[in-house]
Design a protein around this motif. Structure first.
Motif, short mmCIF file in Angstrom:
data_model
loop_
_atom_site.label_atom_id
_atom_site.label_comp_id
_atom_site.label_asym_id
_atom_site.label_seq_id
_atom_site.Cartn_x
_atom_site.Cartn_y
_atom_site.Cartn_z
N LYS A 71 19.69 0.38 62.64
CA LYS A 71 20.75 -0.23 63.44
C LYS A 71 21.28 0.74 64.50
CE LYS A 71 24.89 -2.82 63.41
NZ LYS A 71 25.25 -4.13 63.09
N HIS A 72 21.81 1.88 64.10
CA HIS A 72 22.33 2.83 65.08
C HIS A 72 21.86 4.27 64.86
CE1 HIS A 72 25.18 3.03 61.74
NE2 HIS A 72 25.44 4.24 62.14
N GLN A 73 21.14 4.48 63.78
CA GLN A 73 20.58 5.81 63.54
C GLN A 73 19.35 5.71 62.65
OE1 GLN A 73 23.23 8.37 61.38
NE2 GLN A 73 24.03 6.70 60.15
N THR A 74 18.47 6.65 62.83
CA THR A 74 17.25 6.72 62.03
C THR A 74 17.14 8.12 61.46
OG1 THR A 74 16.18 5.18 63.56
CG2 THR A 74 14.75 6.38 62.05
N TRP A 75 16.95 8.22 60.15
CA TRP A 75 16.73 9.50 59.48
C TRP A 75 15.23 9.63 59.23
CZ3 TRP A 75 20.67 12.89 57.63
CH2 TRP A 75 21.97 12.47 57.95
N HIS A 76 14.66 10.77 59.59
CA HIS A 76 13.22 10.95 59.40
C HIS A 76 12.91 12.42 59.13
CE1 HIS A 76 13.07 12.20 63.71
NE2 HIS A 76 14.02 11.29 63.82
N THR A 77 11.68 12.68 58.73
CA THR A 77 11.23 14.02 58.37
C THR A 77 12.12 14.62 57.28
OG1 THR A 77 10.68 14.22 60.72
CG2 THR A 77 10.27 16.13 59.38
N ASN A 78 12.46 13.79 56.29
CA ASN A 78 13.32 14.24 55.19
C ASN A 78 12.53 15.12 54.22
OD1 ASN A 78 15.50 12.51 56.06
ND2 ASN A 78 14.31 10.82 55.24
N GLN A 79 13.09 16.25 53.88
CA GLN A 79 12.49 17.14 52.89
C GLN A 79 13.57 17.55 51.90
OE1 GLN A 79 10.95 19.93 55.97
NE2 GLN A 79 9.07 19.78 54.77
N TYR A 133 18.93 21.06 48.27
CA TYR A 133 19.31 20.89 49.66
C TYR A 133 18.26 20.02 50.34
CZ TYR A 133 16.14 24.67 51.30
OH TYR A 133 15.05 25.46 51.58
N ILE A 134 18.71 19.33 51.37
CA ILE A 134 17.88 18.38 52.09
C ILE A 134 17.93 18.76 53.57
CG2 ILE A 134 17.58 15.94 52.72
CD1 ILE A 134 19.34 15.34 50.17
N VAL A 135 16.76 18.79 54.21
CA VAL A 135 16.71 18.96 55.66
C VAL A 135 16.10 17.70 56.25
CG1 VAL A 135 16.67 21.48 55.66
CG2 VAL A 135 14.53 20.25 55.55
N SER A 136 16.60 17.32 57.40
CA SER A 136 16.18 16.06 58.00
C SER A 136 16.41 16.11 59.50
CB SER A 136 17.01 14.92 57.39
OG SER A 136 16.60 13.68 57.89
N LEU A 137 15.82 15.16 60.19
CA LEU A 137 16.13 14.90 61.59
C LEU A 137 16.77 13.53 61.65
CD1 LEU A 137 12.91 16.14 63.39
CD2 LEU A 137 15.12 17.26 63.33
N ARG A 138 17.78 13.40 62.51
CA ARG A 138 18.47 12.13 62.67
C ARG A 138 18.48 11.77 64.15
NH1 ARG A 138 24.87 11.74 62.08
NH2 ARG A 138 24.59 13.08 63.87
N ARG A 153 19.51 17.99 64.03
CA ARG A 153 18.97 18.59 62.81
C ARG A 153 20.08 18.49 61.78
NH1 ARG A 153 18.76 22.19 66.44
NH2 ARG A 153 17.06 23.22 67.37
N VAL A 154 19.71 18.17 60.54
CA VAL A 154 20.70 17.97 59.49
C VAL A 154 20.30 18.76 58.25
CG1 VAL A 154 21.86 16.25 58.05
CG2 VAL A 154 21.09 15.63 60.35
N THR A 155 21.26 19.43 57.65
CA THR A 155 21.07 20.08 56.35
C THR A 155 22.19 19.61 55.44
OG1 THR A 155 20.16 22.04 57.44
CG2 THR A 155 20.82 22.28 55.14
N LEU A 156 21.82 19.14 54.26
CA LEU A 156 22.79 18.68 53.27
C LEU A 156 22.59 19.46 51.99
CD1 LEU A 156 22.30 14.83 53.71
CD2 LEU A 156 24.10 16.23 54.73
N LEU A 157 23.67 19.94 51.39
CA LEU A 157 23.63 20.55 50.07
C LEU A 157 24.23 19.53 49.12
CD1 LEU A 157 23.01 23.07 48.37
CD2 LEU A 157 25.32 23.86 48.88
N VAL A 158 23.48 19.15 48.10
CA VAL A 158 23.92 18.09 47.19
C VAL A 158 23.95 18.60 45.76
CG1 VAL A 158 23.16 16.17 48.65
CG2 VAL A 158 21.58 17.14 47.00
N SER A 180 27.53 20.11 54.43
CA SER A 180 26.60 19.56 55.42
C SER A 180 26.69 20.34 56.73
CB SER A 180 26.91 18.08 55.68
OG SER A 180 28.21 17.93 56.20
N HIS A 181 25.60 20.30 57.46
CA HIS A 181 25.56 20.93 58.79
C HIS A 181 24.73 20.02 59.68
CE1 HIS A 181 25.45 23.86 61.96
NE2 HIS A 181 24.18 23.58 62.07
#
Length: 86
Positions: free
Chosen positions: A26-34, A44-49, A62-67, A79-80
């Motif tokens: 719809k308004h964003q796409t998350w891809h290349t999730n690792q 931790y998760i790294v992704s492109l949005r 570029r997105v980094t999430l600590l979960v 998050s960053h």
């Protein structure tokens, strides 16, 4: 602008809410999730949005999430986000 942005708790909660409510494509796409496990309850998760805010303009981050898993549910604890320079 691609300068670092200090994320306060309210801002992180707002982003987490947007992620929960986001409809794919719809308004964003998350891809290349690792996903990189750091232990049984931490990862931790790294992704492109890609944001699709305007029909003729897209912005990539570029997105980094600590979960952490707490009471059986995974929650974002840090998050960053940083824009990819054009």
């Amino acid at each position: 602008n691609d300068k670092p942005h200090r994320l306060g708790r309210r801002y992180v909660e707002q982003i987490a809410g947007m992620l929960k409510e986001a409809k794919p494509g719809k308004h964003q796409t998350w891809h290349t999730n690792q996903v990189f496990p750091l232990g049984p309850d931490l990862a931790y998760i790294v992704s492109l949005r890609t944001e699709h805010n305007l029909p003729d303009h897209q912005k990539e981050s570029r997105v980094t999430l600590l979960v952490r898993r707490t009471a059986g549910a995974w929650k974002i604890i840090h998050s960053h986000f940083s824009f990819v320079p054009e």
